[in-house]
Every structure is written in C-alpha cells, then in structure tokens.
Design a protein around this motif. Sequence first.
Motif, PDB file in Angstrom:
ATOM      1  N   ALA A   1      19.096  55.607  78.981  1.00  0.00           N
ATOM      2  CA  ALA A   1      20.036  56.209  79.938  1.00  0.00           C
ATOM      3  C   ALA A   1      19.317  56.862  81.113  1.00  0.00           C
ATOM      4  O   ALA A   1      19.939  57.507  81.951  1.00  0.00           O
TER       5      ALA A   1
ATOM      6  N   ILE B   1      17.341  59.433  81.281  1.00  0.00           N
ATOM      7  CA  ILE B   1      17.238  60.890  81.339  1.00  0.00           C
ATOM      8  C   ILE B   1      15.768  61.224  81.549  1.00  0.00           C
ATOM      9  O   ILE B   1      14.893  60.651  80.914  1.00  0.00           O
TER      10      ILE B   1
ATOM     11  N   LYS C   1      26.440  60.548  79.050  1.00  0.00           N
ATOM     12  CA  LYS C   1      25.544  59.545  79.624  1.00  0.00           C
ATOM     13  C   LYS C   1      25.313  58.368  78.693  1.00  0.00           C
ATOM     14  O   LYS C   1      25.180  57.228  79.128  1.00  0.00           O
ATOM     15  N   CYS C   2      25.235  58.651  77.403  1.00  0.00           N
ATOM     16  CA  CYS C   2      24.959  57.588  76.433  1.00  0.00           C
ATOM     17  C   CYS C   2      26.234  57.014  75.828  1.00  0.00           C
ATOM     18  O   CYS C   2      26.177  56.152  74.954  1.00  0.00           O
TER      19      CYS C   2
END
Length: 204
Positions: A53, A55, A107-108
């Motif tokens: 993702a 991050i 986000k995931c």
Amino acid sequence: MLAYFKQRIKLESQLDEELTASCPEIVKLCKSLSFPFPVIHETLKVYEKIKEADIEKKQRKNRALVATCIFIGCRNANLPKPLKEICRLTRSSIKETTRNYYIISKKCQLVYNVSDLVKNYVAMICEKLHIPVNIQHEALTLATTGLDTTGVCGRRPKTVAASAVYVVCERSGFFQITLSKLAEETQTNVATLRVVVGLLSSKQ
C-alpha cells in the motif's frame, strides 16, 4: 518415523527462516510474547499488505505500527486480543496504534465480518469465565441474531458478545458473575452493557 520428524523439523526451520527474513522485528516480538504461529503468519501478511500500500518505510518501522499489525493478525487468526493488551505487551501508544489501525484498514481495504468477531469474543469470554459449552452455544446464537436488533447494530463486537453471555447465563440460572464484574473482566463499559443486555433480553 525418525526420518519423518527430521524432515518436519527441517521444513519448520526453513519456514521460520523465511518468516524471519520477511520482517525480523515482528517475528522476534511475536515469539518473545509467545504468540502462536497462526498469529505470526497473519501478522506478516498484514505487514506485506502495508508495504504494497506504499506506506512510508519510516512509518513501517514505527513500533505502534508493528503493534497494529499484531492486533489485526490476532483477529485474522481467530485469536483476538484487546488493543490495550497488545499495546501493553508491545509497549506501544494506544492512541497511535488506534490511529494506525484506521489508516491501515482504509489503505489496505481490510474488512472484517462483525459476526465472526462477535463469535470470537463469545468464545474467549466463555473460556475465561469457565462457562459451560451449552451456554456458550446459546450465547453465540443470541449474539449473532442480536446484531440485527435496533440499538445493538453498530455496537462494539466485544460489548455485544459480553451482553449475550450475560443474558444467557441469567436465563439459564448460571449466575457466577455480576454485570459490573463482567464489564471489568471484558474491559467494557458497564452502562453500555446494561443497555445492550436490555435489548437482547427482549429477544426470544
């Protein structure tokens, strides 16, 4: 037989090396806290999703983020643990871990079945309080069907589970714990429990 065990030990050793290579910090921490293999495996899967993702690497090294991965991993392995307990064990900030949880979930795209979480909590509560299996089954049924009840839907899974356990214990005459003690044992709010207990009690 000896050859079988040697091969098994070899495979487990190889798998352990692969896990450690994936994220040594997570594996080391999970092992030090005596988490079973399924939790470690699920935690690493969450960590891989975080990397995919995009991050930031700096954020991934954050201890609170590691705690978040473990928290989600425990849920995915059907061995849920309270966030406070995870933070205490990992010496992480509850505020930061909670923040990370919501960021990662978004986000995931991590979506959890609320019904499954409720079932997990019912099982955990019954095991902790040594409640008979027949009562546990009734509590599971009440908790899952009660999720559609107005006022119950949207409540925390642990609160619904604890309330269902209390209602079934009350109906069956299995009194071993007060509502306030149950709230203390399950780390839930006694006032909220009282409300949900009232709603579930009306269900037949």
